[in-house]
Motif scaffolding. Sequence first.
Motif, PDB file in Angstrom:
ATOM      1  N   GLU A 150       0.848  -1.197   0.000  1.00  0.00           N
ATOM      2  CA  GLU A 150       0.000   0.000   0.000  1.00  0.00           C
ATOM      3  C   GLU A 150       0.881   1.243   0.000  1.00  0.00           C
ATOM      4  O   GLU A 150       1.061   1.882   1.037  1.00  0.00           O
ATOM      5  CB  GLU A 150      -0.918  -0.013   1.209  1.00  0.00           C
ATOM      6  CG  GLU A 150      -1.821  -1.227   1.288  1.00  0.00           C
ATOM      7  CD  GLU A 150      -2.581  -1.274   2.596  1.00  0.00           C
ATOM      8  OE1 GLU A 150      -3.742  -0.821   2.621  1.00  0.00           O
ATOM      9  OE2 GLU A 150      -2.004  -1.753   3.603  1.00  0.00           O
ATOM     10  N   GLY A 156      -6.730   0.141  -3.076  1.00  0.00           N
ATOM     11  CA  GLY A 156      -7.910   0.811  -2.545  1.00  0.00           C
ATOM     12  C   GLY A 156      -9.115   0.643  -3.453  1.00  0.00           C
ATOM     13  O   GLY A 156     -10.241   0.409  -2.981  1.00  0.00           O
ATOM     14  N   GLY A 209     -10.413  -2.830  -3.132  1.00  0.00           N
ATOM     15  CA  GLY A 209     -11.161  -2.969  -1.888  1.00  0.00           C
ATOM     16  C   GLY A 209     -12.588  -2.477  -2.040  1.00  0.00           C
ATOM     17  O   GLY A 209     -13.541  -3.113  -1.555  1.00  0.00           O
ATOM     18  N   ILE A 210     -12.761  -1.354  -2.726  1.00  0.00           N
ATOM     19  CA  ILE A 210     -14.107  -0.807  -2.962  1.00  0.00           C
ATOM     20  C   ILE A 210     -14.923  -1.766  -3.824  1.00  0.00           C
ATOM     21  O   ILE A 210     -16.093  -2.051  -3.537  1.00  0.00           O
ATOM     22  CB  ILE A 210     -14.008   0.575  -3.631  1.00  0.00           C
ATOM     23  CG1 ILE A 210     -13.424   1.595  -2.651  1.00  0.00           C
ATOM     24  CG2 ILE A 210     -15.368   1.040  -4.139  1.00  0.00           C
ATOM     25  CD1 ILE A 210     -13.065   2.930  -3.286  1.00  0.00           C
ATOM     26  N   THR A 217     -15.787  -5.081  -1.994  1.00  0.00           N
ATOM     27  CA  THR A 217     -16.793  -4.807  -0.968  1.00  0.00           C
ATOM     28  C   THR A 217     -18.164  -4.625  -1.592  1.00  0.00           C
ATOM     29  O   THR A 217     -19.165  -5.149  -1.083  1.00  0.00           O
ATOM     30  CB  THR A 217     -16.406  -3.550  -0.163  1.00  0.00           C
ATOM     31  OG1 THR A 217     -15.140  -3.776   0.476  1.00  0.00           O
ATOM     32  CG2 THR A 217     -17.453  -3.225   0.885  1.00  0.00           C
ATOM     33  N   LYS A 219      -7.882  -7.325   5.158  1.00  0.00           N
ATOM     34  CA  LYS A 219      -7.696  -5.876   5.131  1.00  0.00           C
ATOM     35  C   LYS A 219      -9.008  -5.154   4.857  1.00  0.00           C
ATOM     36  O   LYS A 219      -9.317  -4.122   5.490  1.00  0.00           O
ATOM     37  CB  LYS A 219      -6.657  -5.519   4.056  1.00  0.00           C
ATOM     38  CG  LYS A 219      -6.603  -4.063   3.666  1.00  0.00           C
ATOM     39  CD  LYS A 219      -6.090  -3.178   4.789  1.00  0.00           C
ATOM     40  CE  LYS A 219      -6.018  -1.713   4.349  1.00  0.00           C
ATOM     41  NZ  LYS A 219      -5.525  -0.840   5.441  1.00  0.00           N
ATOM     42  N   TYR A 220      -9.806  -5.696   3.925  1.00  0.00           N
ATOM     43  CA  TYR A 220     -11.027  -4.996   3.529  1.00  0.00           C
ATOM     44  C   TYR A 220     -12.288  -5.624   4.124  1.00  0.00           C
ATOM     45  O   TYR A 220     -13.399  -5.293   3.697  1.00  0.00           O
ATOM     46  CB  TYR A 220     -11.098  -4.915   2.003  1.00  0.00           C
ATOM     47  CG  TYR A 220      -9.986  -4.045   1.451  1.00  0.00           C
ATOM     48  CD1 TYR A 220     -10.026  -2.663   1.602  1.00  0.00           C
ATOM     49  CD2 TYR A 220      -8.862  -4.611   0.848  1.00  0.00           C
ATOM     50  CE1 TYR A 220      -8.992  -1.861   1.148  1.00  0.00           C
ATOM     51  CE2 TYR A 220      -7.827  -3.814   0.375  1.00  0.00           C
ATOM     52  CZ  TYR A 220      -7.904  -2.453   0.536  1.00  0.00           C
ATOM     53  OH  TYR A 220      -6.868  -1.656   0.092  1.00  0.00           O
ATOM     54  N   ASP A 221     -12.093  -6.521   5.099  1.00  0.00           N
ATOM     55  CA  ASP A 221     -13.198  -7.097   5.870  1.00  0.00           C
ATOM     56  C   ASP A 221     -14.260  -7.701   4.942  1.00  0.00           C
ATOM     57  O   ASP A 221     -15.459  -7.410   5.053  1.00  0.00           O
ATOM     58  CB  ASP A 221     -13.829  -6.026   6.769  1.00  0.00           C
ATOM     59  CG  ASP A 221     -14.724  -6.628   7.841  1.00  0.00           C
ATOM     60  OD1 ASP A 221     -14.540  -7.806   8.191  1.00  0.00           O
ATOM     61  OD2 ASP A 221     -15.647  -5.917   8.307  1.00  0.00           O
ATOM     62  N   LEU A 222     -13.810  -8.559   4.039  1.00  0.00           N
ATOM     63  CA  LEU A 222     -14.712  -9.190   3.080  1.00  0.00           C
ATOM     64  C   LEU A 222     -15.334 -10.456   3.667  1.00  0.00           C
ATOM     65  O   LEU A 222     -14.686 -11.201   4.402  1.00  0.00           O
ATOM     66  CB  LEU A 222     -13.951  -9.558   1.807  1.00  0.00           C
ATOM     67  CG  LEU A 222     -13.202  -8.429   1.091  1.00  0.00           C
ATOM     68  CD1 LEU A 222     -12.477  -8.986  -0.127  1.00  0.00           C
ATOM     69  CD2 LEU A 222     -14.149  -7.301   0.694  1.00  0.00           C
ATOM     70  N   ARG A 258     -13.562 -14.646   2.424  1.00  0.00           N
ATOM     71  CA  ARG A 258     -12.285 -14.446   3.120  1.00  0.00           C
ATOM     72  C   ARG A 258     -11.391 -15.681   3.125  1.00  0.00           C
ATOM     73  O   ARG A 258     -10.296 -15.658   3.686  1.00  0.00           O
ATOM     74  CB  ARG A 258     -12.555 -14.009   4.560  1.00  0.00           C
ATOM     75  CG  ARG A 258     -13.346 -15.007   5.371  1.00  0.00           C
ATOM     76  CD  ARG A 258     -13.824 -14.406   6.688  1.00  0.00           C
ATOM     77  NE  ARG A 258     -14.518 -15.370   7.538  1.00  0.00           N
ATOM     78  CZ  ARG A 258     -15.810 -15.656   7.437  1.00  0.00           C
ATOM     79  NH1 ARG A 258     -16.555 -15.071   6.498  1.00  0.00           N
ATOM     80  NH2 ARG A 258     -16.371 -16.537   8.259  1.00  0.00           N
TER      81      ARG A 258
END
Length: 351
Positions: A29, A46, A49-50, A53, A84-87, A90
């Motif tokens: 990152e 990033g 991640g969006i 999500t 990291k992105y709380d998926l 997982r």
Amino acid sequence: MTTARPLRLVTYNVEWFNALFDNNGRLLEDDKPSARYQVSRGEQLGALGIVFTALDADGIVVIEAPDTNGKRSTVKALENFARKYDLRARRALIGFPSETEQEIAFLYDPDRLTARHDPKGPTSTTQDVPGAPRFDTTFRYDLDADNVFENIRFSKPPLELAVTTAGGRSLRLIGVHAKSKNPYGAIGHEAQIRLSIENRRKQLAQCLWIRQRVEEHLAAGDSLIVLGDFNDGPGIDEFEKLFGHSGVEIVLGTDPDPARQLIDPHAAMALQSRVSIAPASARFYLAPQKRYFEALLDFIMVSPDLAARAPEWRIWHPFDDPQVAEIPELREALLQASDHFPVTIDLPDVI
């Protein structure tokens, strides 16, 4: 009474995903350039991640997933990314490692699914063994109709999965990254054409190999989903006229019996409108023409029993999908994340 949430599966080709992790699977990152043009590694992560999500998927076939070799682990990288992105999705797995730095992986929600690599087919490469051979071995096929059988191999063996939903339903998934090599090393236009034709024949032979496996699953009555990046499709190039069918058509099935066909409405649209309106799942910049080119390369094909459940397919195109286009953050993330866009299917009454 509440309606059960549909099962959402995705195919997503993430360009140069491998370049976003170090050898320990840690996310890079930072503001150093990614392999995406004018996008830093931090910006691409990033954006991904969006996108992941927003997809909120139960299972994602990741094409061009991070590499697995003696130093790197696809599973570690993807599970770190999911953490990291709380998926929800997982947990990760792969099948046979690729000869390249691009793996085919499955990232899934273990609360909704269980999944295991379950390759089918004999390991023998002789012509006398019935059935399609295992995807990490060799397929013998007469490419030139000269009664000489060539050895066909996958640089990226398809990922075969046995998946069980939380409710106990069994599914078969085949993740695909078919690739026709560019005519590198060929000098002169005629040599490039010859090599291009040879490479396209090999890709079509790979699709015939996949189709043989599809027919075995259909004959067994399996609920089957074939998804991924075919780098091919109806009307995609001039060689289709030479060979009669695209690789996508071969995998879907050319038999008129509906019970022996896979279904993908985006492919059907492209077949019906080769020179007019057709969907697109990828967007590339062509420097000589100074413009973008779009193509339909990513597909989710399902067996007739799953198609009968009236699933919903969707290409998350930043300009063509109104739901995406009206969310600026998601629209820009899709453009930064990859040169392909995710394709989803929502299957009702499967979980």
